[in-house]
Design a protein around this motif. Structure first.
Motif, PDB file in Angstrom:
ATOM      1  N   ASP A 173       0.818  -1.213   0.000  1.00 36.23           N
ATOM      2  CA  ASP A 173       0.000   0.000   0.000  1.00 36.23           C
ATOM      3  C   ASP A 173       0.851   1.263   0.000  1.00 36.23           C
ATOM      4  O   ASP A 173       0.344   2.374   0.106  1.00 36.23           O
ATOM      5  CB  ASP A 173      -0.954   0.018   1.195  1.00 36.23           C
ATOM      6  CG  ASP A 173      -0.238  -0.114   2.530  1.00 36.23           C
ATOM      7  OD1 ASP A 173       0.999  -0.321   2.544  1.00 36.23           O
ATOM      8  OD2 ASP A 173      -0.915  -0.019   3.575  1.00 36.23           O
ATOM      9  N   GLU A 174       2.165   1.100  -0.118  1.00 31.74           N
ATOM     10  CA  GLU A 174       3.096   2.209  -0.235  1.00 31.74           C
ATOM     11  C   GLU A 174       4.146   1.844  -1.284  1.00 31.74           C
ATOM     12  O   GLU A 174       4.466   0.668  -1.476  1.00 31.74           O
ATOM     13  CB  GLU A 174       3.819   2.486   1.074  1.00 31.74           C
ATOM     14  CG  GLU A 174       2.936   2.899   2.231  1.00 31.74           C
ATOM     15  CD  GLU A 174       3.739   2.999   3.511  1.00 31.74           C
ATOM     16  OE1 GLU A 174       3.653   4.054   4.167  1.00 31.74           O
ATOM     17  OE2 GLU A 174       4.451   2.043   3.842  1.00 31.74           O
ATOM     18  N   ILE A 175       4.680   2.867  -1.948  1.00 34.28           N
ATOM     19  CA  ILE A 175       5.818   2.675  -2.845  1.00 34.28           C
ATOM     20  C   ILE A 175       7.002   3.426  -2.269  1.00 34.28           C
ATOM     21  O   ILE A 175       6.904   4.612  -1.951  1.00 34.28           O
ATOM     22  CB  ILE A 175       5.507   3.178  -4.264  1.00 34.28           C
ATOM     23  CG1 ILE A 175       4.419   2.295  -4.904  1.00 34.28           C
ATOM     24  CG2 ILE A 175       6.771   3.156  -5.128  1.00 34.28           C
ATOM     25  CD1 ILE A 175       4.012   2.741  -6.296  1.00 34.28           C
ATOM     26  N   ALA A 176       8.108   2.697  -2.103  1.00 34.78           N
ATOM     27  CA  ALA A 176       9.345   3.294  -1.619  1.00 34.78           C
ATOM     28  C   ALA A 176      10.254   3.592  -2.803  1.00 34.78           C
ATOM     29  O   ALA A 176      10.243   2.881  -3.813  1.00 34.78           O
ATOM     30  CB  ALA A 176      10.042   2.355  -0.641  1.00 34.78           C
ATOM     31  N   PHE A 177      11.052   4.646  -2.676  1.00 34.47           N
ATOM     32  CA  PHE A 177      11.998   5.045  -3.711  1.00 34.47           C
ATOM     33  C   PHE A 177      13.403   4.910  -3.127  1.00 34.47           C
ATOM     34  O   PHE A 177      13.740   5.556  -2.124  1.00 34.47           O
ATOM     35  CB  PHE A 177      11.726   6.478  -4.164  1.00 34.47           C
ATOM     36  CG  PHE A 177      10.389   6.638  -4.836  1.00 34.47           C
ATOM     37  CD1 PHE A 177      10.281   6.596  -6.218  1.00 34.47           C
ATOM     38  CD2 PHE A 177       9.231   6.818  -4.086  1.00 34.47           C
ATOM     39  CE1 PHE A 177       9.048   6.734  -6.846  1.00 34.47           C
ATOM     40  CE2 PHE A 177       7.992   6.954  -4.705  1.00 34.47           C
ATOM     41  CZ  PHE A 177       7.903   6.903  -6.083  1.00 34.47           C
ATOM     42  N   LEU A 178      14.212   4.060  -3.772  1.00 33.90           N
ATOM     43  CA  LEU A 178      15.545   3.739  -3.277  1.00 33.90           C
ATOM     44  C   LEU A 178      16.605   4.199  -4.266  1.00 33.90           C
ATOM     45  O   LEU A 178      16.441   4.029  -5.485  1.00 33.90           O
ATOM     46  CB  LEU A 178      15.696   2.231  -3.063  1.00 33.90           C
ATOM     47  CG  LEU A 178      14.650   1.529  -2.192  1.00 33.90           C
ATOM     48  CD1 LEU A 178      14.912   0.041  -2.168  1.00 33.90           C
ATOM     49  CD2 LEU A 178      14.673   2.085  -0.781  1.00 33.90           C
ATOM     50  N   VAL A 179      17.690   4.759  -3.763  1.00 31.10           N
ATOM     51  CA  VAL A 179      18.839   5.097  -4.597  1.00 31.10           C
ATOM     52  C   VAL A 179      20.031   4.282  -4.125  1.00 31.10           C
ATOM     53  O   VAL A 179      20.124   3.897  -2.950  1.00 31.10           O
ATOM     54  CB  VAL A 179      19.160   6.610  -4.551  1.00 31.10           C
ATOM     55  CG1 VAL A 179      18.002   7.420  -5.100  1.00 31.10           C
ATOM     56  CG2 VAL A 179      19.521   7.056  -3.150  1.00 31.10           C
ATOM     57  N   LEU A 180      20.925   3.992  -5.059  1.00 35.46           N
ATOM     58  CA  LEU A 180      22.130   3.225  -4.755  1.00 35.46           C
ATOM     59  C   LEU A 180      23.323   4.170  -4.809  1.00 35.46           C
ATOM     60  O   LEU A 180      23.593   4.798  -5.836  1.00 35.46           O
ATOM     61  CB  LEU A 180      22.307   2.092  -5.771  1.00 35.46           C
ATOM     62  CG  LEU A 180      23.508   1.165  -5.557  1.00 35.46           C
ATOM     63  CD1 LEU A 180      23.350   0.371  -4.263  1.00 35.46           C
ATOM     64  CD2 LEU A 180      23.656   0.218  -6.746  1.00 35.46           C
ATOM     65  N   LYS A 181      24.033   4.259  -3.706  1.00 40.48           N
ATOM     66  CA  LYS A 181      25.205   5.111  -3.630  1.00 40.48           C
ATOM     67  C   LYS A 181      26.237   4.441  -2.734  1.00 40.48           C
ATOM     68  O   LYS A 181      25.906   3.996  -1.636  1.00 40.48           O
ATOM     69  CB  LYS A 181      24.840   6.499  -3.082  1.00 40.48           C
ATOM     70  CG  LYS A 181      26.019   7.464  -3.072  1.00 40.48           C
ATOM     71  CD  LYS A 181      25.585   8.845  -2.579  1.00 40.48           C
ATOM     72  CE  LYS A 181      26.773   9.814  -2.584  1.00 40.48           C
ATOM     73  NZ  LYS A 181      26.386  11.161  -2.107  1.00 40.48           N
ATOM     74  N   GLY A 182      27.473   4.375  -3.221  1.00 44.42           N
ATOM     75  CA  GLY A 182      28.509   3.740  -2.422  1.00 44.42           C
ATOM     76  C   GLY A 182      28.202   2.295  -2.094  1.00 44.42           C
ATOM     77  O   GLY A 182      28.497   1.813  -1.005  1.00 44.42           O
ATOM     78  N   GLU A 183      27.570   1.598  -3.039  1.00 42.35           N
ATOM     79  CA  GLU A 183      27.207   0.181  -2.886  1.00 42.35           C
ATOM     80  C   GLU A 183      26.311  -0.038  -1.663  1.00 42.35           C
ATOM     81  O   GLU A 183      26.411  -1.038  -0.959  1.00 42.35           O
ATOM     82  CB  GLU A 183      28.457  -0.697  -2.840  1.00 42.35           C
ATOM     83  CG  GLU A 183      29.287  -0.584  -4.119  1.00 42.35           C
ATOM     84  CD  GLU A 183      30.287  -1.695  -4.296  1.00 42.35           C
ATOM     85  OE1 GLU A 183      30.599  -2.368  -3.306  1.00 42.35           O
ATOM     86  OE2 GLU A 183      30.746  -1.893  -5.435  1.00 42.35           O
TER      87      GLU A 183
END
Length: 270
Positions: free
Chosen positions: A219-229
């Motif tokens: 019921d939620e969408i999370a937004f993830l970024v990849l930085k420094g592994e």
């Protein structure tokens, strides 16, 4: 179970003559622009009764049609199945040849993410992750994209999407598969559903590349970024219901589109 398998085989026979009759009944044919024109799963079997995708029928084989018109097939040993609906095509290492990404399951040791390619006129396995370690444990592929901007493709998937919910990132280069990072608390598949592509890669408003994926309640969408592994969650948006469909970017690239039940919905990309 045997009746379901016979019914599935009858449905597959309606797809057309020749090799189409061996297709997984609810399988998806992937199309590519590299050395492989098409790929699909074959050899329906009930030898692994996990049923995570809604029935007890999995694939015992993989077939491809090459760009020069040859049709090739790989048939698995009895102790393995492809616990998937699609053999995905993507050039993961930039060599101009497609890798085939598919969930390879051991009937005793559970799922693994496997990578195949066409070499010397045959389908061969290039690499795979370790099997989870016990039966009835599964992996659902997510996205394949350069998430950190370094020019290399990250391969993402959720290990045990109904239990541990571990989002993992891997890289494939020079014939070697390398684990990048793992973060818990995200899922891209609801048990028993045929929908597997419940994630998306897009640009955030600040220009960063992000992976959008549901939280465990869908019921939620999370937004993830990849930085420094390392993955970091930079935003989370409630969607007003339980997501039941694939997640896709709108034509203008500024919204995510999906469905909750029978209702179409969308949210702005942060």
């Amino acid at each position: 179970m045997r009746r379901r398998l016979l019914a599935a085989l009858a449905a597959a026979a309606m797809l057309g003559p020749g090799v189409a009759q061996e297709r997984l009944p609810d399988g998806i044919v992937s199309t590519g622009n590299n050395d492989i024109a098409q790929a699909w799963l074959t050899q329906p079997t009930d030898r692994y009764a996990h049923g995570i995708l809604g029935d007890a029928i999995e694939a015992g084989g993989l077939m491809v049609k090459t760009r020069n018109g040859k049709t090739l097939e790989l048939v698995l040993p009895e102790k393995f199945v492809f616990e998937d609906r699609q053999a995905r095509l993507h050039d993961l290492d930039g060599d101009g040849r497609a890798e085939i990404i598919v969930v390879l399951t051991s009937v005793t040791k559970g799922g693994a993410l496997a990578f195949y390619g066409v070499r010397d006129g045959a389908i061969v396995k290039l690499a795979q992750t370790p099997h989870i370690g016990r039966s009835n444990r599964w992996i659902n592929p997510s996205e394949f994209a350069d998430l950190d901007g370094d020019g290399n493709i990250e391969i993402t998937a959720v290990w045990k999407p109904h239990l541990a919910r571990e989002l993992q990132a891997w890289r494939y280069a020079n014939g070697t598969l390398t684990h990048v990072t793992t973060i818990e608390g995200y899922s891209n598949h609801e048990i028993g559903s045929r929908v597997q592509d419940m994630s998306e890669v897009m640009k955030l408003s600040d220009g960063r590349t992000a992976l959008a994926i549901p939280t465990p309640g869908y019921d939620e969408i999370a937004f993830l970024v990849l930085k420094g592994e390392k993955f970091s969650e930079v935003a989370r948006v409630a969607v007003g219901g339980k997501i039941t469909s694939r997640i896709a970017t709108s034509k203008n690239g500024r919204r995510l589109e999906f469905a909750t039940g029978q209702k179409k919905r969308s949210i702005d990309i942060p």
